[in-house]
Each structure stands twice: as C-alpha cells, then as structure tokens.
Motif scaffolding. Structure first.
Motif, short mmCIF file in Angstrom:
data_model
loop_
_atom_site.label_atom_id
_atom_site.label_comp_id
_atom_site.label_asym_id
_atom_site.label_seq_id
_atom_site.Cartn_x
_atom_site.Cartn_y
_atom_site.Cartn_z
N PHE A 265 45.41 100.25 115.27
CA PHE A 265 46.02 99.45 114.20
C PHE A 265 44.56 99.65 113.11
CE2 PHE A 265 48.85 97.76 117.16
CZ PHE A 265 49.94 97.41 116.46
N GLY A 266 45.04 99.70 111.95
CA GLY A 266 43.93 99.81 110.86
C GLY A 266 42.98 98.78 110.79
N ASP A 267 43.33 97.46 111.06
CA ASP A 267 42.36 96.30 111.37
C ASP A 267 41.35 96.84 112.18
OD1 ASP A 267 45.23 95.64 111.31
OD2 ASP A 267 44.67 93.64 110.85
N PHE A 268 41.34 97.38 113.26
CA PHE A 268 40.36 97.79 114.33
C PHE A 268 39.17 98.60 113.87
CE2 PHE A 268 43.83 97.37 118.07
CZ PHE A 268 44.30 96.10 117.60
N ALA A 269 39.47 99.12 112.63
CA ALA A 269 38.28 99.73 112.05
C ALA A 269 37.22 98.89 111.65
CB ALA A 269 38.74 100.59 110.53
N ASN A 270 37.51 97.64 111.91
CA ASN A 270 36.18 96.46 111.66
C ASN A 270 35.21 96.83 112.65
OD1 ASN A 270 37.74 95.28 109.84
ND2 ASN A 270 38.56 93.55 111.00
N ALA A 271 35.44 97.30 113.94
CA ALA A 271 34.82 97.46 114.85
C ALA A 271 33.99 98.66 114.75
CB ALA A 271 35.27 97.28 116.25
N GLY A 272 34.43 99.42 113.72
CA GLY A 272 33.51 100.65 113.46
C GLY A 272 32.70 100.49 112.04
N GLN A 273 32.81 99.43 111.60
CA GLN A 273 32.23 99.10 110.22
C GLN A 273 30.78 99.67 109.96
OE1 GLN A 273 34.78 97.76 108.39
NE2 GLN A 273 33.64 98.47 106.59
N VAL A 274 29.95 99.68 110.87
CA VAL A 274 28.57 100.13 110.79
C VAL A 274 28.77 101.55 110.38
CG1 VAL A 274 26.41 100.89 111.71
CG2 VAL A 274 27.64 98.41 112.12
N ILE A 275 29.49 102.42 111.21
CA ILE A 275 29.79 103.72 110.89
C ILE A 275 30.32 103.99 109.52
CG2 ILE A 275 30.87 105.68 111.71
CD1 ILE A 275 28.75 104.76 113.84
N ILE A 276 31.36 103.36 109.21
CA ILE A 276 31.91 103.47 107.89
C ILE A 276 30.80 103.16 106.84
CG2 ILE A 276 33.67 102.34 106.17
CD1 ILE A 276 35.22 101.79 108.92
N ASP A 277 30.13 101.93 106.82
CA ASP A 277 29.28 101.56 105.66
C ASP A 277 27.95 102.57 105.89
OD1 ASP A 277 30.90 99.54 105.24
OD2 ASP A 277 29.66 97.78 105.90
N GLN A 278 27.28 102.35 106.84
CA GLN A 278 26.21 103.20 106.92
C GLN A 278 26.02 104.63 106.76
OE1 GLN A 278 23.23 101.33 106.36
NE2 GLN A 278 24.44 99.46 106.35
#
Length: 895
Positions: free
Chosen positions: A650-663
């Motif tokens: 689910f799209g919400d689960f990208a929360n747990a990869g937020q460091v990869i997304i942000d950094q």
C-alpha cells in the motif's frame, strides 16, 4: 621525527603489484592433519574430556581472545577450567588422538601441547565465530583453515606491504589534521589497519577474477579510503577543504566526507578492478542495500549469473551495525535468489563507542555483530593493533566468500584517537578510555619498530617512505592552493553517457506500439507451457485479454501494465519489478507469476516473448521497505537502460523507506550528481480501509519536488499508465518516477482504454474535459485519481453541464504553460476548485496553495474542497468514510 610514509610511487598512480595472493601460511607440525580433536588411547574419561574441551575452544574461545587494543575489556576470564572436563594438569603428558574433519587417520599428541595450541589458535588476537554455521562443509573448511594457519610466519613481502599501507594511512591523517586544524575529517586514526584490510581484500578479489567492487561506508575514514584505496587525487580532496567557489555550490553538493568516487585498482596478478565508493549521507547504514543493488546490476548487465565478477564491501560502525534495523533487513536479502550477489565482505570498524555511547548502553548483545549469526554468517573478531592478524583474517574471509559465495564479517576492534569529530572532546564522557588512548603509540609506529627489530625493513627505509609520502601530499596541497576556474558539470560517462538529468525534458519520445505487435504480445502472455494447469478463477482474465487482442473488450489497467513491460522487453530493455506480493499483485490484478493449480510450479508470463529479449524479473520481496527499496534504487544507479520498479503493498508503506526517499531518491542528483530512473508504484485511494491503507502521502513527494528532481504522477487511464512506463525508458532524461496507482479502480468499468490509445498518442500531463461547451462552464473541478472518477459519476447523476472536470495526471514537473493551455478555453472568472480526498493539510492542496495562492493561471479564483485538516490520513470507519466522501462531492458541486 619523520612521519610514516609510503613507497616512491605517487598516491594517485600507485603500483599495487607488490605482493601476490599468498597461499595459506604453512601448518605447524603438531596439526598435520589440521583439525584438532577427538579420541584417546587411554581411558574413556580422558578422551571424553578432551572431546568436550576441544569443542568448547572452537565454540567459545573467541570470548577469551585479546581483541581490545586498549586492554580495557574484561573478557573471558579462565573459561576452560580443566576440572569441568574431568581433566587436570597431571594429564598434560598423556597422549590423545587427533582426527580431522576430513576423516583422515588419527594421530596422537600430548594433552599439554594440545591445550597450548588451542589457546594460541582461539584465544590470541583473533576470535573466530563459526561453530554456529549450519553448513557442515563450510564449518569444516573454516576449521581446517583456522587451525592450519596458526603459528606460521607471514612472508616478508606481505609484512612490508602491510607497513606501506599503514604508512600511507597514518601519513594522510596526520597531514590533513595539521593542514586543516579544526576541520571535520572524521579521522581514521586508531583504525588505520582498515586501509591494510581493504588493500589485501581487493588484491584477493582480483585473484579470484573479480572485476567490479562496490564499497559502502559511513563517514569515518572515508577521506583516507578515497585517497589510498579508490585513488581520488589528494589535490581534489584538498580543494574541497579550500572551498574556493561558494557561489557554484549554493543549494547543492555535499560535505567532503559524504562524497563517493570511482577508480581503477591493479591487482598483483595484473588484473584491473573497478572500484566504486558509494556516496552516503549521515544515515549511516542505509547505504548497505543500495551498494548491494549496484553490484547486482553490474553483474546482470554483463550476464554474470554465477555472481563471481562483482563483490560488495560494506564498512560499518559497531554502533550502527548493532543499532540500525536496516542492517538486519539487508542481511535478510543476501540469501534470496533475486537479491543474491555472491557474498559480501562486511567490515565493522569497531571503535567500541558510538559517538558518546558505550556498548553497555548501545546494544543488548556481547558483540556488535551478533545479528550476523542469525543469518549463518561467520564472524572473525580481530585486534586492529595487530596488522598481521588482520592480514590473516582478511585473507581467510575473502577465500571463504569466494568458495561458498556467502557473506562474512570481519569485526575490526580498534579505537578513535580523537572524538566523534575533530572538534569533539571525548574525555567529557570517556575519560578512562581516552587516558588509555593518549598513552598509546600509533599502530604504524609499533608495527614499524617490530619489523625493524626482526630485520624485515630498516629504520632508514621506513623513514624514507614516510618522508616521500609526506612530500607528495605537500605537492598536492600546494596545487590545491592555486585558484582554479569556475567548476563546471562534466559530461556523464560509462553506462550513463547516453542519458542526462537537469531541467525537465519536453522532447517528445515514441511510446506508442504498433497494434499488431500488441496483439502478438497478448498472445504471448496468455500462452502457457504444455501441461500447465491454470487456476480456474484465472481462466476468465485470460479470455478477457484475448478479447482485448481482438478489440472486442477495452484494455484494463493490469493488461496495459503487462503490455508496457512486454513491449519494452522485446525491444531489449530489461525489466525488474519488485515488491511485497507483487507477482500476484496485492489486489489480485497482476498475475505475472502464475502457479500451476495442481503441482505448484511457477511460470513468469514474460519469459518467452522473443528469442532476443530483455530479462523480466518479477520479484516477491521480503516484508520490508527500507532495504528492498534501497536495493532497487541501487540497481537503478547502475542499469540506466532498465525499467526498475519498486511497488509498495500500500502506498502508505513507503513511510518505512522514507530515509531512502529523502536522502537518496529525491536529492542524489543535487548532492552527488547521481541519476536514477527508479519507478515507485504506490497504491493510493480513500476507500474506507483505514489510516494505513489510504494515502501514499502525495504531500511528502510534492514537498520534496524542486529543480525537476523527481516526477510525481497519478495516471487515471490504462493508456496513460502504459505510455508513462514506456516513456521512463524510451527518453534519455532520467529522473525517479513516483506513481500513485489504484486499488478499487483497477476493476472500475470507467477505467478502460482502447487498444488504439496504446498504439497511438502518448502520455499527457493533464487530461482536459472533452465536453464541448467550455464557454458555458461556470465551475471547473480539478482532481486526480479515484476522486476524479467519483466526480464524473456525480456530475452525470446531477446533470451538471456547467461543470468541467480536469484530471491532473502529472503533478510534477508541471509547467505554468501546461496549466494555462488546459484552462484557456474557459471564460475568465470561472471558479476553479481543487477537489481531493485527503485532509486539507495533506495531498496536493498544500502544494497548489503555495504555488498559486488564490488564483490559478492569473485568470480564475482558486479554492479547495477537502476533508478537514487531520493528524491522521483517514478514518477507520467505513461508514464514516462514506459520509465524508459524500460531503466532499456535495461541496465540490455546490459551494
């Protein structure tokens, strides 16, 4: 006193052929055969005790090893009390039988000799943990090697090579500290044997035919590794300290101890090895899966299915290895076929301290490395102040990795000579430790004196090396003082030479596919091997696809995706799509991996599209987001011609990869000039499924969007999705693509396209309303995704011919000109309303409000209809959700 140094060759163009890959140190006489152990000529009591003693040394001897260079750790005590084994010193003259893991004929040795040998092998400078391995062959191999090499002298040429590497490492640190006093460098002092370890690891890798090495590490020691391992010219490093062109770097770039680089290494066998040191932010361990993804991509690009041509070296901190969950996630990938790389060398630079936090506060385990034991990985703890022990261990580790294609950990016990950084005062929190550090000579000085004493080198030779290295660094330093021309962006090279980043690409590219070819592809993906038993419930979807080929049924979302993948593959582009349950699809829509209904065997529907096709990997990832997303991002860095897709359950689960997304994903081009074409599929839509199954958090991606760094899209037709995926590969502009995909809409009758829409046209950032009476429109509803379909249905139910509905398909980048063109047919003053499912503080409205304020295209009043601002994305009540949704629709048409 002269500072330690290196050989006469420069630091930039180094001759690394000084020593060959050494054979194992010759075994000593009492252990030939090598493995200790097992039966006695005499009493059963004696032999049984010996058996238990030997087994305990192998299992627990590491607990008594002398690992701490500072000598502060209270370890082991007297672990092996003879009385516990029914033995005593009176038995030392008794003979016991020794047998090998290879079942050679037993030999005998006196128990006293045996005990001494056990202590020398397992309780000195190295602590071996391997008895936990489930693989009996690997366990026996390690046992033989460990017990054979103990006591042998290292060849003189190896001892000199180690001295040279230590000299380079120590000289670099001392030079930089002296020239840039007070600057943050995250010094390697206290752990300089890391450079020796890496030098020998690379040489060993070259001897095993490795052509590519990817290194991931945090900031400590990075500058030293860049100069002495990767081969970055020291002049460039010094220029980064000088910082001569601040205007060039406004808003971009990164600190020097986060930067990556690449170089060429020549092994002692003459083979060249390409080294890539990954860029890394201060989220220390998150580089781990990215480095693995990079080496897997390099292997796949050259067809290295055996995983022998590339190696990852991950350099960890002790606190990070024990404390950051991404380490466990990454270790879990290593044994999975879809993520396998042939074994990683993990090196823990064990400062016995995390910033100011000691081991007793930072972990619940004896060792920082204990998580590795859960994954059947051998761990070798070694005293970093014993360079030859380090050399022996790294050789063993690399040979184990090559033989068994498994991960291996070297836990390098060392210390920080300074604080966390050079401006930090460590005695505030570790006074005892730093009292011991202050009284110690450098590793180099102690090792040099030992080699001088044994006649391996003379003091004059060592001093000459030291002075030459210092002089070379001085030359680089003086060159860095010269004012240079304004920096410029050099062209991309290597596999990236045909691609570009930078400003948004408005150039058209061909994404349409001939209708005849699409029909052939549908036939391919609906034809299965003889004897394959398709699940009865899937028969209907197969028949539906055949009707699409005959143009008797519209194209649905899943078929459009399959045709995009299949068409790219037949054009030669590899495709890698991974995510939790992605083979079937979370919403049972994809079915790219089919299971025989009778015997369970699995087929990939894209495996037989053409004789020459790009490989299509459809991967069910483990239940994690951080490591799996990081791996795919790393893969995209080294395979720009591939369609690389990561899908959240689910799209919400990208929360747990937020460091990869942000950094990494959103900022790597700005910080490190690294491009990626990674696609993120994030299911999105408010359908009464609760806070964690509604929102892909569009607002976060739009907050990150700047300088054309990413693409954020929400296609609302299968044809749009088809062209969007194909565009990601077909055009040379490479940017990460975030796609808000659908759930209930996957089977919505309105979400359909004709085959002609796939064989013509292309992706459109905005879908204008196709109703002809634009001049009679008083209200323009702008929306996206599921909300747009709800509005279309509501307009029909209400007969509102005065309301236009515009669908935004690509939020970013989206130019003002594109918005203005879409709204041009409407009369000035018509009200434009952005309608979203998300609360007012989420979704796209914060982005629109910042961009347009209360007017859009300078012609229309602009407002929003949304749920009220909320701390949580959505309600957990299905009934409440329906009420809220109905209220949104009423407001959209009537307020």
């Amino acid at each position: 006193m002269p500072e330690p140094g290196a050989e006469s060759n420069t630091l930039v163009q180094r001759n690394r052929t000084a020593v060959s890959n050494h054979p194992p140190f010759p075994p000593t006489s009492i252990f030939n055969p090598p493995v200790l152990a097992a039966r006695d000529h005499g009493s059963a009591r004696l032999q049984h005790g010996v058996d238990r003693l030997v087994a305990d040394y192998r299992d627990r001897g590491h607990l008594a090893a002398k690992l701490d260079p500072l000598g502060l750790s209270e370890r082991g005590g007297d672990l092996f009390q003879l009385g516990e084994y029914g033995l005593s010193t009176d038995d030392d003259s008794e003979s016991v039988l020794l047998s090998t893991a290879g079942r050679q004929a037993p030999t005998s040795v006196q128990l006293g000799e045996l005990r001494q040998r056990l202590t020398d092998t397992y309780c000195q400078w190295v602590g071996y943990e391997y008895s936990h391995l489930r693989d009996a062959d690997a366990r026996a191999w390690l046992q033989n090697r460990i017990e054979n090499q103990q006591g042998a002298d290292a060849p003189a040429e190896l001892q000199r090579r180690v001295l040279t590497q230590l000299s380079r490492a120590v000289t670099f640190e001392r030079f930089v500290r002296k020239k840039y006093l007070g600057s943050k460098t995250f010094s390697l002092e206290g752990a300089e044997t890391l450079i020796t370890l890496l030098d020998l690891a690379l040489d060993n890798a070259a001897g095993h035919g490795v052509a590519e090495v990817v290194i991931g590490m945090a900031h400590r020691g990075r500058l030293n590794v860049l100069a002495n391992i990767v081969g970055k010219p020291p002049e460039e490093i010094f220029r980064e300290f000088e910082d001569q062109h601040p205007d060039w770097w406004r808003g971009r770039g990164d600190v020097k101890y986060h930067l990556g680089a690449s170089g060429e290494w020549t092994g002692s066998n003459g083979a060249d090895v390409h080294i890539s040191l990954c860029f890394n932010p201060s989220h220390l361990e998150f580089i781990n899966p990215i480095a693995l993804g990079r080496i897997r991509a390099k292997q796949d690009r050259v067809g290295d299915a055996d995983r022998t041509r590339g190696v990852t070296v991950l350099i960890h901190g002790d606190a990070g290895f024990a404390g950051e969950g991404i380490v466990q996630e990454t270790l879990n990938l290593t044994g999975l076929d879809d993520y396998r790389t042939g074994g990683t060398l993990h090196v823990v630079v064990n400062n016995q301290l995390g910033f100011t936090t000691g081991p007793s506060e930072g972990r619940s385990t004896e060792y920082a490395t204990d998580i590795a034991r859960a994954y059947d990985i051998p761990v070798f703890h070694v005293n970093g102040d014993q360079p030859l022990a380090v050399a022996s261990v790294v050789r063993l580790a690399m040979e184990f990795r090559a033989r068994f294609q498994r991960d291996v950990v070297v836990d390098l016990y060392c210390y920080r000579r300074w604080g966390h950084n050079e401006a930090d005062e460590p005695t505030f929190t570790q006074p005892v430790m730093y009292d011991a550090v202050e009284s110690r000579d450098s590793i180099y000085d102690a090792y040099r004196d030992r080699l001088v004493e044994t006649g391996v080198v003379t003091r004059a030779e060592a001093d000459q090396h030291a002075e030459q290295t210092r002089a070379e660094l001085e030359e680089h330093y003086q060159a860095a003082q010269q004012k240079t021309a304004q920096p410029h962006e050099p062209p991309l090279g290597g596999v990236w030479q045909d691609y570009r980043g930078g400003a948004a690409d408005d150039d058209e590219c061909e994404t349409a596919v001939d209708a005849g070819q699409l029909k052939e592809l549908i036939e391919k993906i609906t034809t299965f091997p003889d004897g394959f038993h398709l699940h009865p419930k899937l028969q209907r979807s197969v028949q539906q696809r055949k009707l699409i080929a005959e143009q008797e049924a519209p194209v649905d979302w899943a078929t459009a995706e399959s045709l995009a993948i299949a068409s790219l593959a037949t054009e030669g582009a590899p495709v890698r799509l991974s995510g939790q349950d992605s083979g079937r699809g979370t919403f049972s829509h994809r079915h790219a991996l089919l299971h025989d209904a009778e015997d369970g065997r699995r087929i990939n529907i894209f495996s037989n599209l053409a004789d020459q096709q790009g490989e299509v990997q459809i991967i069910n990832s483990p239940l994690c987001e951080g490591a799996s997303l990081g791996f795919e991002y790393g893969y995209s860095l080294d395979y720009p011609g591939a369609l690389v897709v990561w899908e959240a359950q689910f799209g919400d689960f990208a929360n747990a990869g937020q460091v990869i997304i942000d950094q990494f994903i959103s900022s790597a081009e700005d910080k490190w000039r690294r491009l990626s074409g990674l696609v993120l599929l994030l299911p999105h839509g408010f359908e009464g499924q609760g806070p964690e199954h509604s929102s892909a958090r569009l607002e976060r991606f739009l907050t990150l969007a700047a300088e054309d760094n990413i693409q954020v899209a929400c296609p609302t037709t299968p044809a749009q999705y088809f062209h969007l995926l194909r565009r990601q590969v077909e055009r040379p502009w490479r940017k990460p693509l975030v796609v808000l995909t659908h759930k209930s809409l996957l089977r919505h009758p309105r979400m359909a396209s004709s085959l002609d829409e796939l064989s013509g046209g292309g992706f459109r950032p905005i879908l204008a309303d196709d109703r002809p009476a634009a001049s009679e429109t008083s209200r323009i509803l702008m929306s996206s995704g599921k909300m747009a379909y709800d509005l279309l249905e509501a307009r029909e139910e209400r007969g509102r011919s005065d309301v236009a509905i515009v669908r935004v398909e690509q939020f970013y980048p989206l130019s003002d000109a594109q918005l203005a063109d879409t709204l041009r047919p409407y009369e000035d003053g018509a009200r434009v309303v952005w309608v979203q499912e998300e609360p007012e503080n989420m979704g796209a409205w914060p982005y629109w409000r910042q961009r347009c304020c209360d007017r859009i295209a300078d012609r229309f009043p602009f407002s929003c209809v949304s749920r009220e601002s909320s701390a949580s994305p959505a309600t957990g009540s299905s009934a409440a959700h329906k009420d809220e949704q109905q209220e949104l629709i009423e407001q959209a048409f009537n307020t």
